[in-house]
Design a protein around this motif. Structure first.
Motif, mmCIF file in Angstrom:
data_model
loop_
_atom_site.group_PDB
_atom_site.id
_atom_site.type_symbol
_atom_site.label_atom_id
_atom_site.label_comp_id
_atom_site.label_asym_id
_atom_site.label_seq_id
_atom_site.Cartn_x
_atom_site.Cartn_y
_atom_site.Cartn_z
ATOM 1 N N LEU A 29 0.976 -1.079 -0.049
ATOM 2 C CA LEU A 29 0.003 0.074 -0.169
ATOM 3 C C LEU A 29 1.133 1.143 0.064
ATOM 4 C CD1 LEU A 29 -2.888 1.274 0.293
ATOM 5 C CD2 LEU A 29 -2.478 1.052 2.748
ATOM 6 N N TRP A 32 1.650 4.304 3.209
ATOM 7 C CA TRP A 32 0.745 3.639 4.146
ATOM 8 C C TRP A 32 0.594 4.429 5.366
ATOM 9 C CZ3 TRP A 32 1.356 2.099 8.990
ATOM 10 C CH2 TRP A 32 0.233 1.445 9.695
ATOM 11 N N THR A 33 1.654 5.084 5.911
ATOM 12 C CA THR A 33 1.680 5.700 6.990
ATOM 13 C C THR A 33 0.683 6.816 6.943
ATOM 14 O OG1 THR A 33 3.928 5.068 7.625
ATOM 15 C CG2 THR A 33 2.855 6.843 8.832
ATOM 16 N N GLU A 34 0.974 7.838 5.966
ATOM 17 C CA GLU A 34 -0.226 8.683 5.573
ATOM 18 C C GLU A 34 -1.507 8.222 5.495
ATOM 19 O OE1 GLU A 34 -0.436 12.631 2.891
ATOM 20 O OE2 GLU A 34 1.286 11.080 2.446
ATOM 21 N N ALA A 35 -1.722 7.315 4.648
ATOM 22 C CA ALA A 35 -3.113 6.866 4.660
ATOM 23 C C ALA A 35 -3.537 6.408 5.884
ATOM 24 C CB ALA A 35 -3.018 5.776 3.487
ATOM 25 N N PHE A 36 -2.999 5.633 6.651
ATOM 26 C CA PHE A 36 -3.392 5.215 7.660
ATOM 27 C C PHE A 36 -3.732 6.459 8.924
ATOM 28 C CE2 PHE A 36 -2.980 3.253 12.280
ATOM 29 C CZ PHE A 36 -3.707 2.492 12.080
ATOM 30 N N ALA A 37 -2.990 7.270 8.901
ATOM 31 C CA ALA A 37 -3.426 8.509 9.487
ATOM 32 C C ALA A 37 -4.561 9.268 9.350
ATOM 33 C CB ALA A 37 -2.002 9.472 9.373
ATOM 34 N N ARG A 38 -4.990 9.287 7.756
ATOM 35 C CA ARG A 38 -6.128 10.000 7.201
ATOM 36 C C ARG A 38 -7.209 9.062 7.768
ATOM 37 N NH1 ARG A 38 -9.883 11.818 6.851
ATOM 38 N NH2 ARG A 38 -10.693 13.300 5.286
ATOM 39 N N ILE A 39 -7.187 7.676 7.544
ATOM 40 C CA ILE A 39 -8.190 7.213 7.882
ATOM 41 C C ILE A 39 -8.440 7.068 9.695
ATOM 42 C CG2 ILE A 39 -8.957 4.648 7.959
ATOM 43 C CD1 ILE A 39 -7.199 3.955 5.666
ATOM 44 N N GLN A 40 -7.588 7.089 10.315
ATOM 45 C CA GLN A 40 -7.650 7.495 11.672
ATOM 46 C C GLN A 40 -8.341 8.813 11.918
ATOM 47 O OE1 GLN A 40 -3.796 6.667 13.271
ATOM 48 N NE2 GLN A 40 -4.748 4.869 14.640
ATOM 49 N N LEU A 65 -7.548 9.872 0.034
ATOM 50 C CA LEU A 65 -6.905 8.523 -0.091
ATOM 51 C C LEU A 65 -6.333 8.471 -1.473
ATOM 52 C CD1 LEU A 65 -8.709 6.242 2.060
ATOM 53 C CD2 LEU A 65 -6.617 7.159 2.758
ATOM 54 N N TYR A 69 -2.539 7.900 -2.291
ATOM 55 C CA TYR A 69 -2.035 6.711 -2.849
ATOM 56 C C TYR A 69 -1.227 6.977 -4.351
ATOM 57 C CZ TYR A 69 -4.952 4.010 0.141
ATOM 58 O OH TYR A 69 -5.481 3.567 1.451
#
Length: 72
Positions: A29, A32-40, A65, A69
């Protein structure tokens, strides 16, 4: 150790191999770190903001996202 496991028990697993996840949870992915932070951030918003427009925020999440990505 597990007498309840019979050759027939594996049939569901074997048949499932014909339907792989694409993309799978284990696939790479990007960012990943930035995407995960945005999802949180999205999760925190919908849990802690009464009256939030979830549809609008979800559309924004998808847009954000996609941008995350597609970064190089």
């Amino acid at each position: 150790d597990y007498p309840f496991v019979t050759p027939e028990s594996w049939d569901v697993f074997i048949q499932g191999l014909g339907y792989p996840d694409a993309p799978s949870a284990e696939q790479y992915l990007p960012n990943w770190t930035e995407a995960f932070a945005r999802i949180q951030t999205f999760g925190d918003l919908i849990q802690n903001s009464p009256g939030v427009d979830i549809d609008a925020e979800f559309d924004k999440l998808q847009s954000d996202l996609t941008a995350i990505y597609n970064k190089q």
